[in-house]
Every structure is written in structure tokens, then in C-alpha cells.
Design an enzyme around this catalytic site. Structure first.
Site, PDB file in Angstrom:
ATOM      1  N   TRP A 143      10.303  -0.510   1.531  1.00 57.99           N
ATOM      2  CA  TRP A 143      10.123   0.817   0.923  1.00 57.99           C
ATOM      3  C   TRP A 143      10.069   0.754  -0.594  1.00 57.99           C
ATOM      4  CZ3 TRP A 143      13.845   4.647   3.960  1.00 57.99           C
ATOM      5  CH2 TRP A 143      13.265   4.936   5.200  1.00 57.99           C
ATOM      6  N   LYS A 144      10.446  -0.374  -1.186  1.00 55.31           N
ATOM      7  CA  LYS A 144      10.512  -0.469  -2.649  1.00 55.31           C
ATOM      8  C   LYS A 144      11.364   0.696  -3.174  1.00 55.31           C
ATOM      9  CE  LYS A 144       6.240  -3.007  -2.536  1.00 55.31           C
ATOM     10  NZ  LYS A 144       5.040  -3.460  -3.197  1.00 55.31           N
ATOM     11  N   GLY A 170      -0.296  -3.482  -3.271  1.00 57.32           N
ATOM     12  CA  GLY A 170      -0.478  -2.110  -3.755  1.00 57.32           C
ATOM     13  C   GLY A 170      -1.828  -1.866  -4.391  1.00 57.32           C
ATOM     14  N   SER A 200      -1.135  -4.962   1.053  1.00 55.33           N
ATOM     15  CA  SER A 200      -2.077  -3.959   1.569  1.00 55.33           C
ATOM     16  C   SER A 200      -2.310  -4.071   3.077  1.00 55.33           C
ATOM     17  CB  SER A 200      -3.399  -4.017   0.794  1.00 55.33           C
ATOM     18  OG  SER A 200      -3.170  -3.772  -0.581  1.00 55.33           O
ATOM     19  N   GLY A 246       4.336  -2.742   2.493  1.00 54.73           N
ATOM     20  CA  GLY A 246       4.833  -1.843   1.453  1.00 54.73           C
ATOM     21  C   GLY A 246       4.434  -0.411   1.762  1.00 54.73           C
ATOM     22  N   GLY A 247       3.398   0.068   1.094  1.00 56.04           N
ATOM     23  CA  GLY A 247       2.963   1.468   1.162  1.00 56.04           C
ATOM     24  C   GLY A 247       2.908   2.047   2.572  1.00 56.04           C
TER      25      GLY A 247
HETATM   26  O1  LIG Z   1       4.811  -5.900  -1.758  1.00 54.95           O
HETATM   27  C1  LIG Z   1       4.546  -5.632  -0.599  1.00 54.95           C
HETATM   28  C2  LIG Z   1       5.584  -5.728   0.445  1.00 54.95           C
HETATM   29  O2  LIG Z   1       6.705  -6.401  -0.018  1.00 54.95           O
HETATM   30  C3  LIG Z   1       3.201  -5.171  -0.200  1.00 54.95           C
HETATM   31  O3  LIG Z   1       3.002  -3.880  -0.665  1.00 54.95           O
HETATM   32  P1  LIG Z   1       1.719  -3.026  -0.176  1.00 54.95           P
HETATM   33  O4  LIG Z   1       1.708  -3.117   1.342  1.00 54.95           O
HETATM   34  O5  LIG Z   1       1.970  -1.648  -0.675  1.00 54.95           O
HETATM   35  O6  LIG Z   1       0.519  -3.695  -0.765  1.00 54.95           O
END
Ligand SMILES: O=C(CO)COP(=O)(O)O
Length: 248
Positions: free
Chosen positions: A10-11, A172, A212, A233-234
Site C-alpha cells: 500500500w505504500k 508506478g 505496474s 503497488g497501485g
Molecule cells: O513498488 C511496487 C510494489 O512494491 C510497484 O508499484 P506499482 O504496482 O504501483 O507500480
């Protein structure tokens, strides 16, 4: 056989209310599968998510940890504290931590050693940036990151490790590495683990791709021989999207 493992990162997103809404929705969508699943959330939501996911197969992870158990380290959270909360996984060496917080392979190594002293499974992130890829240095970079992070890590510990290959240029950005580019690096990582340890450990180590990953590209990525999972991530912020990825 390696069990597929898909983790969300989730960052620094979501409020407490958002985290509860996600958990309630995700629990209703979640079907027991052969895919291991975890959500790596901001520290402040870890206890909450452990409670909300109790009685399910959904695991909880942190996104960082400090190697000392306690002391005058203002603002840090120790592995011991995460163990106390019952956290299952911990991301270590994410490229955003290397880039914005100056984390070195040596620091990452200390954190890994402390994690391996307890029950939490580390997810070690490695990956090259765009400039390094353009100079075709990606294999050299990832090899150095592995050697630095794994110094003094025993074979028994290495067998428990999850490695996430995350090319920085694909994080991202909407730009995914092609499944073949991701597979080539994951195969390289497995061979590097064999060189550092042995073939059995290389066969056991779980390697994820991150950058991504979306419902639309998850199947293609997950079908590669050396890719055992994804660090998302996203797309992990949305319960439906994340479940679609797990359902690849
Ligand atoms: O850094 C990531 C997962 O740790 C990847 O992020 P995204 O899936 O948003 O590109």
C-alpha cells in the site's frame, strides 16, 4: 513446488477508515485459493488489519523495520515490535527506501539478519533504475544487491526468503517490464541464489515481480517459469483489482 505468493504494497496510502473499508470488501471477495496473499500496510494499520483478517488466510506485512530491538531511535519501529503485533511479512530494501532514505545494502543486510532471527518472512526488493537498464548494467546491479543483502545469511535462512524483482523504471509508471524481461531477471536471480547457496535453495526461493502489475497483465507475468508471484503497488489499493490479480 513453490506456492504462488501475491502481496500488496500500500505504500503511504489510505486512512484508517479506508483500511477498514478495504478489509471488509476484500474479505467478502476473497476465496480460498492456492495463492498465498498478504497486504503490506503502513505501520499504524498493521494491528487493525491483523484483527480484521483474523480467521482468514490473508496475511499482513510491514513495509520496513529497524534492526535494533529497542533504544533511542526516534521514529523507528523494530522487528521485535512487528513480531509482537503478529506481522507475517516485512518488505526490506524497497527501491523507494533506497532512493529517498539512502538505504544501503549493508543496512538492508542488518535488517534481514534481525528478521531471520524471528518468525517474520522478509521480502527483499532488488532492481535497477532506468539509467542502469539503458547502460545494460541491470544484471550487475541486481547481483551486487543480492550479494550485499545476503552476506552472512545462512542457507536455512535463505530458503525462507522471498525476493521481489522490481525494476525502478516500471514502478508506478504504467510501464511494465515485458514478461520476458521480468522472467530473464528472475531466472538470473534464481541462478545467483544457486551460486551463492545451492540448487535446492534456488528451487525453493520464491521470486516475485513488481512494477505496474494490474489485472490485465497478471496472468502473462504469473505464467513465467521463474516468476512465483507479484508485489503489487497501485492495484492493491482497490480490493476488486487486487482480488482479480490473485485470481490470475
Ligand atoms: O513498488 C511496487 C510494489 O512494491 C510497484 O508499484 P506499482 O504496482 O504501483 O507500480
Amino acid at each position: 513446488m513453490r506456492t504462488p505468493f501475491i502481496a500488496g504494497n500500500w505504500k503511504m496510502f489510505k486512512t484508517g477508515r479506508d483500511a477498514v473499508t478495504f478489509a471488509e470488501e476484500f474479505k467478502t471477495l476473497y476465496k480460498d485459493t492456492d495463492v498465498k496473499t498478504a497486504i503490506c500496510a503502513p505501520y499504524v494499520y498493521l494491528g487493525l488489519l491483523k484483527n480484521l483478517f483474523s480467521g482468514t488466510e490473508i496475511k499482513v506485512g510491514a513495509q520496513n523495520a529497524f534492526y535494533e530491538d529497542e533504544g533511542a531511535f526516534t521514529g523507528e519501529i523494530s522487528v521485535k515490535m512487528l513480531e509482537d503485533v503478529g506481522v507475517d511479512y516485512c518488505i526490506i530494501g524497497h527501491s523507494e527506501r533506497r532512493q529517498y532514505f539512502g538505504e544501503s545494502d549493508q543496512l538492508i543486510n542488518r535488517k534481514l539478519k534481525r528478521l531471520f532471527a524471528g518468525p517474520i518472512t522478509p521480502i527483499l526488493c532488488v532492481g535497477e533504475n532506468l539509467e542502469q537498464r539503458e547502460k545494460e548494467e541491470q544484471y550487475l546491479i541486481v547481483r551486487d544487491q543480492l550479494v550485499g543483502a545476503l552476506a552472512g545469511i545462512t542457507p536455512e535462512q535463505a530458503a525462507r526468503l522471498v525476493i521481489a524483482y522490481e525494476p525502478v523504471w516500471a514502478i508506478g509508471t504504467g510501464k511494465t517490464a515485458t514478461p520476458q524481461q521480468a522472467e530473464d531477471m528472475c531466472e538470473f536471480i534464481r541462478n545467483a541464489i544457486e551460486a551463492l547457496y545451492n540448487e535446492d535453495i534456488a528451487d525453493e526461493v520464491v521470486i516475485q515481480y513488481g512494477g505496474s502489475v494490474k489485472p490485465a497483465n497478471a496472468t502473462e507475468i504469473m505464467n513465467m517459469d521463474n516468476i512465483d508471484g507479484a508485489l503489487v503497488g497501485g492495484a492493491s489499493l482497490n480490493a476488486k483489482d487486487f482480488m482479480e490479480i490473485i485470481d490470475f
